[in-house]
Design an enzyme around this catalytic site. Sequence first.
Site, PDB file in Angstrom:
ATOM      1  N   ARG A  92       1.185 -73.211  19.654  1.00 25.74           N
ATOM      2  CA  ARG A  92      -0.260 -73.348  19.821  1.00 25.74           C
ATOM      3  C   ARG A  92      -0.596 -74.154  21.069  1.00 25.74           C
ATOM      4  NH1 ARG A  92      -1.540 -72.822  13.822  1.00 25.74           N
ATOM      5  NH2 ARG A  92      -3.746 -72.409  13.663  1.00 25.74           N
ATOM      6  N   ARG A 126     -13.108 -67.292   3.177  1.00 25.46           N
ATOM      7  CA  ARG A 126     -11.713 -66.968   2.828  1.00 25.46           C
ATOM      8  C   ARG A 126     -11.302 -67.670   1.522  1.00 25.46           C
ATOM      9  NH1 ARG A 126      -7.087 -67.913   7.282  1.00 25.46           N
ATOM     10  NH2 ARG A 126      -7.636 -70.108   7.121  1.00 25.46           N
ATOM     11  N   ARG A 161      -9.238 -73.184   1.174  1.00 23.26           N
ATOM     12  CA  ARG A 161      -8.513 -74.194   1.935  1.00 23.26           C
ATOM     13  C   ARG A 161      -9.467 -75.313   2.352  1.00 23.26           C
ATOM     14  NH1 ARG A 161      -4.826 -71.412   6.524  1.00 23.26           N
ATOM     15  NH2 ARG A 161      -5.743 -73.130   7.699  1.00 23.26           N
ATOM     16  N   ARG A 208     -11.494 -76.571  14.856  1.00 22.49           N
ATOM     17  CA  ARG A 208     -10.308 -75.713  15.018  1.00 22.49           C
ATOM     18  C   ARG A 208     -10.527 -74.699  16.141  1.00 22.49           C
ATOM     19  NH1 ARG A 208      -9.828 -73.598   9.087  1.00 22.49           N
ATOM     20  NH2 ARG A 208      -8.093 -72.336   9.846  1.00 22.49           N
ATOM     21  N   LYS A 210      -3.835 -63.505  11.553  1.00 15.69           N
ATOM     22  CA  LYS A 210      -2.391 -63.679  11.802  1.00 15.69           C
ATOM     23  C   LYS A 210      -1.598 -63.703  10.496  1.00 15.69           C
ATOM     24  CE  LYS A 210      -2.779 -67.619  14.070  1.00 15.69           C
ATOM     25  NZ  LYS A 210      -4.243 -67.800  14.031  1.00 15.69           N
TER      26      LYS A 210
HETATM   27  P1  AMP Z   1      -3.102 -72.476  10.092  1.00 13.29           P
HETATM   28  O1  AMP Z   1      -2.661 -72.359   8.673  1.00 13.29           O
HETATM   29  O2  AMP Z   1      -2.206 -71.750  11.051  1.00 13.29           O
HETATM   30  O3  AMP Z   1      -4.558 -72.124  10.264  1.00 13.29           O
HETATM   31  O4  AMP Z   1      -2.972 -74.019  10.485  1.00 13.29           O
HETATM   32  C1  AMP Z   1      -3.719 -75.017   9.816  1.00 13.29           C
HETATM   33  C2  AMP Z   1      -3.662 -76.324  10.586  1.00 13.29           C
HETATM   34  O5  AMP Z   1      -2.310 -76.775  10.681  1.00 13.29           O
HETATM   35  C3  AMP Z   1      -4.155 -76.261  12.030  1.00 13.29           C
HETATM   36  O6  AMP Z   1      -5.570 -76.388  12.127  1.00 13.29           O
HETATM   37  C4  AMP Z   1      -3.430 -77.470  12.639  1.00 13.29           C
HETATM   38  O7  AMP Z   1      -4.053 -78.678  12.270  1.00 13.29           O
HETATM   39  C5  AMP Z   1      -2.082 -77.416  11.936  1.00 13.29           C
HETATM   40  N1  AMP Z   1      -1.114 -76.584  12.696  1.00 13.29           N
HETATM   41  C6  AMP Z   1      -0.573 -75.392  12.315  1.00 13.29           C
HETATM   42  N2  AMP Z   1       0.250 -74.921  13.259  1.00 13.29           N
HETATM   43  C7  AMP Z   1       0.246 -75.845  14.268  1.00 13.29           C
HETATM   44  C8  AMP Z   1       0.877 -75.919  15.532  1.00 13.29           C
HETATM   45  N3  AMP Z   1       1.695 -74.957  15.981  1.00 13.29           N
HETATM   46  N4  AMP Z   1       0.621 -77.011  16.304  1.00 13.29           N
HETATM   47  C9  AMP Z   1      -0.174 -77.990  15.883  1.00 13.29           C
HETATM   48  N5  AMP Z   1      -0.832 -77.979  14.715  1.00 13.29           N
HETATM   49  C10 AMP Z   1      -0.627 -76.907  13.894  1.00 13.29           C
END
Ligand code: AMP
Length: 218
Positions: free
Chosen positions: A85, A119, A150, A161, A13
């Site tokens: 999400r 990554r 990360r 996740r 994404k």
């Molecule tokens: P990402 O960078 O999109 O992989 O997001 C990393 C982490 O941020 C996720 O594993 C969640 O803990 C939190 N997070 C990101 N977007 C959301 C969302 N829309 N709702 C809830 N938690 C989120």
Amino acid sequence: MKIILLGAPGAGKGTQAVKIAAKFNAAHVSTGDLLRKNIKEGTELGKKAKEYMDAGRLVPDELVIALVADVIKDADSFLLDGFPRTIEQAKAVDRITEIEKVLNLQIDETLLMDRLTGRRVCKECAAVTHITLLNGADKCALCGGSLYQRSDDNETTVKSRMEAYYKQTAPLIEYYEKQNKLINVNSGRDSADVFKDIEKILMQRSVNRVSAAEKKYN
Ligand code: AMP
């Protein structure tokens, strides 16, 4: 454009969002990036979000909805990456604005663990790469910045996740199918090829909009 990018963690994404935002001049809204920024700056939201993110769990709806609502309520061109999400978040978006299309990045689940644990992200330009492409280098090929892993890209957190994805996020596929907005994209390929398909879909969308407008005025 008002577009949502849906897909499991590691589906690509973020990589596609950067390309789409540049090509179509849309604001790239990544809740993951916004939350990491809050953690870095030590805000109250960052402190609350960190424990959920470290555990691979979703941050509570009310916190992320407030974060995004402000950004999208008056914007007419944006791309949501990693939001919504949950069904609750999707309903909140529907209350604020009308989404045009939802691109669902599909990928074989067995590829995800390797993609995520390998990554590496550039500290300077946020470009994403994979350890197998680096040949031992520790700098970004695009800007020379330092690369980091990360903290949630480790095997245990990735498993949580993925669980959160299947339980809480995957139901959104049906939610947007019912709204006739879902377009599936095969994301288990080279990112440049995936982007070519996305470009075609989004160009087609512009053509459809122009012909709909012409019909209206002819
Ligand atoms: P990402 O960078 O999109 O992989 O997001 C990393 C982490 O941020 C996720 O594993 C969640 O803990 C939190 N997070 C990101 N977007 C959301 C969302 N829309 N709702 C809830 N938690 C989120």
